[in-house]
Design an enzyme around this catalytic site. Structure first.
Site, mmCIF file in Angstrom:
data_model
loop_
_atom_site.group_PDB
_atom_site.id
_atom_site.type_symbol
_atom_site.label_atom_id
_atom_site.label_comp_id
_atom_site.label_asym_id
_atom_site.label_seq_id
_atom_site.Cartn_x
_atom_site.Cartn_y
_atom_site.Cartn_z
ATOM 1 N N ASN A 40 0.823 -1.159 -0.087
ATOM 2 C CA ASN A 40 0.206 -0.120 0.255
ATOM 3 C C ASN A 40 1.023 1.144 -0.035
ATOM 4 O O ASN A 40 1.811 1.375 0.627
ATOM 5 C CB ASN A 40 -0.810 0.039 1.118
ATOM 6 C CG ASN A 40 -0.444 -0.251 2.422
ATOM 7 O OD1 ASN A 40 0.715 -0.841 2.678
ATOM 8 N ND2 ASN A 40 -0.896 0.286 3.544
ATOM 9 N N GLU A 42 0.412 5.066 0.722
ATOM 10 C CA GLU A 42 -0.458 6.372 1.359
ATOM 11 C C GLU A 42 0.156 7.549 0.864
ATOM 12 O O GLU A 42 1.292 7.504 0.206
ATOM 13 C CB GLU A 42 -0.543 6.169 2.843
ATOM 14 C CG GLU A 42 -1.085 4.724 3.064
ATOM 15 C CD GLU A 42 -1.231 4.632 4.633
ATOM 16 O OE1 GLU A 42 -0.991 5.545 5.610
ATOM 17 O OE2 GLU A 42 -2.290 3.811 5.243
ATOM 18 N N CYS A 51 -4.258 0.674 -2.460
ATOM 19 C CA CYS A 51 -4.033 -0.367 -1.565
ATOM 20 C C CYS A 51 -2.831 -1.295 -2.280
ATOM 21 O O CYS A 51 -2.614 -1.053 -3.348
ATOM 22 C CB CYS A 51 -5.124 -1.305 -1.601
ATOM 23 S SG CYS A 51 -6.432 -0.680 -0.626
ATOM 24 N N GLU A 53 -3.177 -4.457 -3.113
ATOM 25 C CA GLU A 53 -3.460 -5.401 -4.109
ATOM 26 C C GLU A 53 -3.582 -4.435 -5.336
ATOM 27 O O GLU A 53 -3.256 -4.944 -6.643
ATOM 28 C CB GLU A 53 -5.015 -5.670 -3.856
ATOM 29 C CG GLU A 53 -5.130 -6.452 -2.709
ATOM 30 C CD GLU A 53 -5.401 -5.785 -1.334
ATOM 31 O OE1 GLU A 53 -4.869 -4.478 -1.199
ATOM 32 O OE2 GLU A 53 -5.849 -6.465 -0.540
ATOM 33 N N CYS A 84 -9.885 -5.296 0.707
ATOM 34 C CA CYS A 84 -11.196 -4.221 1.042
ATOM 35 C C CYS A 84 -12.326 -4.654 -0.490
ATOM 36 O O CYS A 84 -11.835 -4.918 -1.324
ATOM 37 C CB CYS A 84 -10.800 -3.066 0.882
ATOM 38 S SG CYS A 84 -10.345 -2.130 -0.616
ATOM 39 N N CYS A 87 -10.904 -3.553 -3.786
ATOM 40 C CA CYS A 87 -9.837 -4.573 -4.133
ATOM 41 C C CYS A 87 -10.531 -5.851 -4.616
ATOM 42 O O CYS A 87 -9.945 -6.489 -5.757
ATOM 43 C CB CYS A 87 -8.615 -4.707 -3.195
ATOM 44 S SG CYS A 87 -7.430 -3.390 -2.872
HETATM 45 N N1 THU Z 1 -5.252 -1.688 2.754
HETATM 46 C C1 THU Z 1 -4.779 -2.335 1.711
HETATM 47 O O1 THU Z 1 -3.620 -2.315 1.123
HETATM 48 N N2 THU Z 1 -5.439 -3.462 1.181
HETATM 49 C C2 THU Z 1 -6.626 -3.755 1.849
HETATM 50 O O2 THU Z 1 -7.516 -4.393 1.061
HETATM 51 C C3 THU Z 1 -7.175 -2.974 2.925
HETATM 52 C C4 THU Z 1 -6.618 -1.788 3.265
HETATM 53 C C5 THU Z 1 -4.532 -0.419 3.091
HETATM 54 C C6 THU Z 1 -4.936 0.999 2.842
HETATM 55 C C7 THU Z 1 -4.257 1.883 3.728
HETATM 56 O O3 THU Z 1 -3.020 2.192 3.124
HETATM 57 C C8 THU Z 1 -4.306 1.089 5.041
HETATM 58 O O4 THU Z 1 -4.405 -0.388 4.585
HETATM 59 C C9 THU Z 1 -5.309 1.416 5.692
HETATM 60 O O5 THU Z 1 -6.761 1.163 5.400
#
Ligand code: THU
Length: 130
Positions: A40, A42, A51, A53, A84, A87
């Site tokens: 991920n 940010e 994310c 994925e 999520c 994704c």
């Molecule tokens: N996150 C993912 O990378 N994949 C997911 O399927 C769930 C959430 C990340 C996004 C964000 O950077 C952190 O987790 C908190 O939500």
């Protein structure tokens, strides 16, 4: 499956998650057996992050593949981290409902395996637009 989990763990170490501090790694196998991983990313402008994925899918597509055949994902610690909702739909674009999604702990222990159909039942996909 071990190679997939290890690739996801290595990718997780490269996560850019200074805001949530929730580090996610994902790895996806393609139809040729190759493994593509991502983490991920940010952003200070929060909605601009993406994310793990998404990173993995981008690597898979840029390597010339169009099919996801197996997925591994992990977040922080021992808790179950499933992809999520967004994704799940992004994976759906390149995967059938029978594709396995292995959800592991941070240290790579398998917690639970789902099929994409279990995580995204009665889904909408590319076939609907044909
Ligand atoms: N996150 C993912 O990378 N994949 C997911 O399927 C769930 C959430 C990340 C996004 C964000 O950077 C952190 O987790 C908190 O939500």
């Amino acid at each position: 499956m071990r190679d997939l989990v290890e690739a996801a763990m290595a990718a997780r170490k490269k996560a850019h998650a200074p805001y949530s501090k929730f580090y996610v790694g994902a790895a996806m196998r393609d139809e040729k057996g190759r493994v593509h991983a991502g983490a991920n990313m940010e952003n200070a402008a929060y909605p601009q992050g993406w994310c793990a994925e998404c990173s993995a899918i981008a690597h898979l597509i840029m390597a010339g593949s169009t099919r996801i055949t197996e997925v591994a994902v992990m977040g922080n610690g021992e808790a179950l981290c499933t992809p999520c909702g967004g994704c799940r739909q992004k994976i759906r674009e390149f995967a059938g409902g029978d594709v396995k999604i292995h959800c592991c702990t941070e240290s790579g222990r398998l917690l639970q395996t789902f099929t994409l159909e279990e995580l995204l039942p009665a889904s909408f996909g590319p076939e609907h637009l044909k």
